[in-house]
Design an enzyme around this catalytic site. Structure first.
Site, PDB file in Angstrom:
ATOM      1  N   HIS A 154       0.841  -1.204   0.000  1.00 53.95           N
ATOM      2  CA  HIS A 154       0.000   0.000   0.000  1.00 53.95           C
ATOM      3  C   HIS A 154       0.878   1.256   0.000  1.00 53.95           C
ATOM      4  O   HIS A 154       2.062   1.195   0.325  1.00 53.95           O
ATOM      5  CB  HIS A 154      -0.896   0.033   1.248  1.00 53.95           C
ATOM      6  CG  HIS A 154      -2.057  -0.907   1.174  1.00 53.95           C
ATOM      7  ND1 HIS A 154      -1.956  -2.230   1.526  1.00 53.95           N
ATOM      8  CD2 HIS A 154      -3.350  -0.720   0.781  1.00 53.95           C
ATOM      9  CE1 HIS A 154      -3.131  -2.812   1.364  1.00 53.95           C
ATOM     10  NE2 HIS A 154      -4.003  -1.922   0.907  1.00 53.95           N
ATOM     11  N   LYS A 158      -0.386   4.683   4.690  1.00 54.35           N
ATOM     12  CA  LYS A 158      -1.237   3.713   5.407  1.00 54.35           C
ATOM     13  C   LYS A 158      -0.663   3.455   6.802  1.00 54.35           C
ATOM     14  O   LYS A 158       0.552   3.282   6.955  1.00 54.35           O
ATOM     15  CB  LYS A 158      -1.344   2.405   4.608  1.00 54.35           C
ATOM     16  CG  LYS A 158      -2.283   1.402   5.273  1.00 54.35           C
ATOM     17  CD  LYS A 158      -2.755   0.330   4.325  1.00 54.35           C
ATOM     18  CE  LYS A 158      -3.625  -0.714   5.005  1.00 54.35           C
ATOM     19  NZ  LYS A 158      -4.882  -0.148   5.527  1.00 54.35           N
TER      20      LYS A 158
HETATM   21  N1  LIG Z   1     -12.598  -1.510   3.479  1.00 52.68           N
HETATM   22  C1  LIG Z   1     -12.131  -0.937   2.357  1.00 52.68           C
HETATM   23  O1  LIG Z   1     -12.540  -1.257   1.220  1.00 52.68           O
HETATM   24  C2  LIG Z   1     -11.119   0.158   2.500  1.00 52.68           C
HETATM   25  C3  LIG Z   1     -10.695   0.519   3.737  1.00 52.68           C
HETATM   26  N2  LIG Z   1      -9.865   1.576   3.915  1.00 52.68           N
HETATM   27  C4  LIG Z   1      -9.617   1.958   5.303  1.00 52.68           C
HETATM   28  O2  LIG Z   1     -10.311   3.165   5.554  1.00 52.68           O
HETATM   29  C5  LIG Z   1      -9.624   3.924   6.548  1.00 52.68           C
HETATM   30  C6  LIG Z   1      -9.380   5.335   6.034  1.00 52.68           C
HETATM   31  O3  LIG Z   1      -8.506   5.272   4.917  1.00 52.68           O
HETATM   32  P1  LIG Z   1      -8.102   6.604   4.131  1.00 52.68           P
HETATM   33  O4  LIG Z   1      -9.317   7.310   3.640  1.00 52.68           O
HETATM   34  O5  LIG Z   1      -7.050   6.214   3.173  1.00 52.68           O
HETATM   35  O6  LIG Z   1      -7.434   7.451   5.326  1.00 52.68           O
HETATM   36  P2  LIG Z   1      -7.341   9.039   5.497  1.00 52.68           P
HETATM   37  O7  LIG Z   1      -6.347   9.258   6.590  1.00 52.68           O
HETATM   38  O8  LIG Z   1      -7.143   9.703   4.182  1.00 52.68           O
HETATM   39  O9  LIG Z   1      -8.799   9.432   6.017  1.00 52.68           O
HETATM   40  C7  LIG Z   1      -9.272   9.118   7.294  1.00 52.68           C
HETATM   41  C8  LIG Z   1     -10.280  10.178   7.691  1.00 52.68           C
HETATM   42  O10 LIG Z   1     -10.815   9.841   8.978  1.00 52.68           O
HETATM   43  C9  LIG Z   1     -10.570  10.918   9.880  1.00 52.68           C
HETATM   44  N3  LIG Z   1     -10.268  10.411  11.233  1.00 52.68           N
HETATM   45  C10 LIG Z   1      -9.162   9.759  11.612  1.00 52.68           C
HETATM   46  N4  LIG Z   1      -9.205   9.476  12.918  1.00 52.68           N
HETATM   47  C11 LIG Z   1     -10.382   9.969  13.377  1.00 52.68           C
HETATM   48  C12 LIG Z   1     -10.999  10.001  14.635  1.00 52.68           C
HETATM   49  N5  LIG Z   1     -10.429   9.441  15.705  1.00 52.68           N
HETATM   50  N6  LIG Z   1     -12.216  10.587  14.724  1.00 52.68           N
HETATM   51  C13 LIG Z   1     -12.799  11.126  13.646  1.00 52.68           C
HETATM   52  N7  LIG Z   1     -12.252  11.141  12.415  1.00 52.68           N
HETATM   53  C14 LIG Z   1     -11.052  10.558  12.287  1.00 52.68           C
HETATM   54  C15 LIG Z   1      -9.350  11.638   9.331  1.00 52.68           C
HETATM   55  O11 LIG Z   1      -9.276  12.932   9.837  1.00 52.68           O
HETATM   56  P3  LIG Z   1      -7.816  13.569  10.107  1.00 52.68           P
HETATM   57  O12 LIG Z   1      -7.192  13.695   8.743  1.00 52.68           O
HETATM   58  O13 LIG Z   1      -8.128  14.861  10.767  1.00 52.68           O
HETATM   59  O14 LIG Z   1      -7.085  12.601  10.981  1.00 52.68           O
HETATM   60  C16 LIG Z   1      -9.622  11.551   7.841  1.00 52.68           C
HETATM   61  O15 LIG Z   1     -10.524  12.539   7.417  1.00 52.68           O
HETATM   62  C17 LIG Z   1      -8.366   3.117   6.873  1.00 52.68           C
HETATM   63  O16 LIG Z   1      -8.616   2.314   8.012  1.00 52.68           O
HETATM   64  C18 LIG Z   1      -8.175   2.245   5.633  1.00 52.68           C
HETATM   65  O17 LIG Z   1      -7.454   1.076   5.888  1.00 52.68           O
HETATM   66  C19 LIG Z   1      -9.383   2.286   2.869  1.00 52.68           C
HETATM   67  C20 LIG Z   1      -9.737   1.949   1.585  1.00 52.68           C
HETATM   68  C21 LIG Z   1     -10.629   0.853   1.302  1.00 52.68           C
HETATM   69  O1  LIG Z   2      -5.619   1.991   3.636  1.00 53.66           O
HETATM   70  C1  LIG Z   2      -5.888   1.735   2.431  1.00 53.66           C
HETATM   71  O2  LIG Z   2      -5.573   2.496   1.518  1.00 53.66           O
HETATM   72  C2  LIG Z   2      -6.603   0.499   2.147  1.00 53.66           C
HETATM   73  N1  LIG Z   2      -7.047  -0.180   3.149  1.00 53.66           N
HETATM   74  C3  LIG Z   2      -7.771  -1.393   3.096  1.00 53.66           C
HETATM   75  C4  LIG Z   2      -6.985  -2.495   3.757  1.00 53.66           C
HETATM   76  O3  LIG Z   2      -6.438  -2.271   4.865  1.00 53.66           O
HETATM   77  O4  LIG Z   2      -6.913  -3.596   3.212  1.00 53.66           O
HETATM   78  C5  LIG Z   2      -8.304  -1.715   1.734  1.00 53.66           C
HETATM   79  C6  LIG Z   2      -7.469  -1.271   0.584  1.00 53.66           C
HETATM   80  O5  LIG Z   2      -6.495  -2.229   0.341  1.00 53.66           O
HETATM   81  C7  LIG Z   2      -6.891   0.118   0.752  1.00 53.66           C
END
Ligand SMILES: NC(=O)C1=CN([C@@H]2O[C@H](COP(=O)(O)OP(=O)(O)OC[C@H]3O[C@@H](n4cnc5c(N)ncnc54)[C@H](OP(=O)(O)O)[C@@H]3O)[C@@H](O)[C@H]2O)C=CC1
Ligand SMILES: O=C(O)C1=N[C@H](C(=O)O)C[C@H](O)C1
Length: 268
Positions: A154, A158
């Site tokens: 990734h 991440k």
């Molecule tokens: N299941 C799936 O298909 C996928 C899962 N994911 C998962 O999604 C999550 C987010 O990924 P991604 O968008 O890349 O991450 P980012 O860091 O870009 O976004 C996370 C968002 O959540 C906010 N946030 C973080 N901590 C808190 C908190 N304690 N309370 C409230 N808001 C919070 C952040 O705010 P701030 O920037 O202010 O910290 C930010 O806006 C990860 O766990 C990732 O692994 C990602 C892609 C696909």
């Molecule tokens: O953090 C990410 O970016 C992603 N998180 C998910 C994971 O932990 O598997 C899904 C995807 O691979 C992207």
């Protein structure tokens, strides 16, 4: 269906706002960010590159949850656990894409799912959930002298490892083998580890650049290897999956569901 996006300014939050905009039958009803976020007060559509939508980013979840049908949440484990309790009280669908939960946090999600609908998956894409079904089948068909190793890569930002997807694929392999992942996973290796223990499921984590998400499952047998894999090229695959999960969960009975339920990929 009226949907809230949590973590609106994040990589996935912005993709979720776009996915809602392109899907019939859903509308953006609210946009959440954490207290103190520099994005509070901004328009969610502008953050997502769509132009103004009239939905302002707020840190006040309660009034939003009271007036919505579902919440799409790709944030952080502690935030998702807190939201699960609010969503269950309000009886709205909680779609959780967040990864990196501890066992204790998953128990709290299970508790919320006694009253509310949670759809949670480490990966919301069709391709990865199909891959999980193939991995389960391959691990079942190939005996325990075929070693299972899962490699993921990734982007450099991440924060959790192994990825939620790697753990989901490890779970599928463990189910195929009829063993418990918690007892067979080798999540890191370093130093003089000794020879590989038969039946274990190994994980290797790579981080760098802007990789959206690459996963390979290697089944290594005597004199041959089977490799199954998936490469995500665009976060919209996860966002569209999350919207689909919300629509599937609407008015469903309480429970802690996964994407395999949504996609009809559950093993027979
Ligand atoms: N299941 C799936 O298909 C996928 C899962 N994911 C998962 O999604 C999550 C987010 O990924 P991604 O968008 O890349 O991450 P980012 O860091 O870009 O976004 C996370 C968002 O959540 C906010 N946030 C973080 N901590 C808190 C908190 N304690 N309370 C409230 N808001 C919070 C952040 O705010 P701030 O920037 O202010 O910290 C930010 O806006 C990860 O766990 C990732 O692994 C990602 C892609 C696909
Ligand atoms: O953090 C990410 O970016 C992603 N998180 C998910 C994971 O932990 O598997 C899904 C995807 O691979 C992207």
């Amino acid at each position: 269906m009226r949907l809230i996006v949590a973590g609106t300014s994040g990589r996935m939050g912005r993709a979720l706002v776009r996915a809602i905009g392109e899907t019939e039958g859903v509308e953006l009803a609210g946009a959440l960010e954490r207290p103190g976020s520099e994005h509070l007060g901004r328009d969610a559509g502008e953050l997502a590159g769509l132009g103004p939508l009239g939905i302002v980013v707020t840190d006040d979840a309660l009034p939003l949850v009271a007036a919505a049908d579902g919440i799409l949440d790709f944030t952080a484990p502690e935030a998702s656990v807190a939201l699960s309790e609010l969503a269950a009280q309000a009886r709205i669908v909680h779609v959780i894409g967040t990864t990196g939960f501890s066992t204790a946090q998953i128990a709290r999600l299970d508790a919320a799912a006694r009253h509310g609908v949670i759809v949670r998956s480490g990966n919301m894409s069709l391709g990865v959930n199909l891959l999980a079904a193939l991995v389960r089948q391959a691990a079942r068909a190939l005996g325990p002298d075929w070693d299972v190793e899962i490699v993921e890569m990734h982007h450099r930002l991440k924060v959790d490892a192994p990825s939620g997807t790697a753990l989901l694929l490890g779970q599928a392999a463990a189910e195929g083998r009829e063993i418990a992942l918690a007892e067979s996973a080798v999540r890191v290796r370093d130093g003089h580890t000794g020879a590989r223990v038969e039946g274990t499921i190994g994980f290797a984590t790579l981080r760098g650049g802007t990789v959206v998400g690459d996963h390979s499952v290697i089944l290594a047998g005597p004199g041959e290897r089977v490799e199954l894999g998936h490469r995500a090229e665009d976060r919209m695959i996860f966002a569209r999956g999350a919207v689909k999960a919300a629509l599937w969960g609407f008015r469903r009975k309480p429970g802690h569901y996964g994407m395999a339920d949504v996609l009809g990929l559950q093993p027979a």
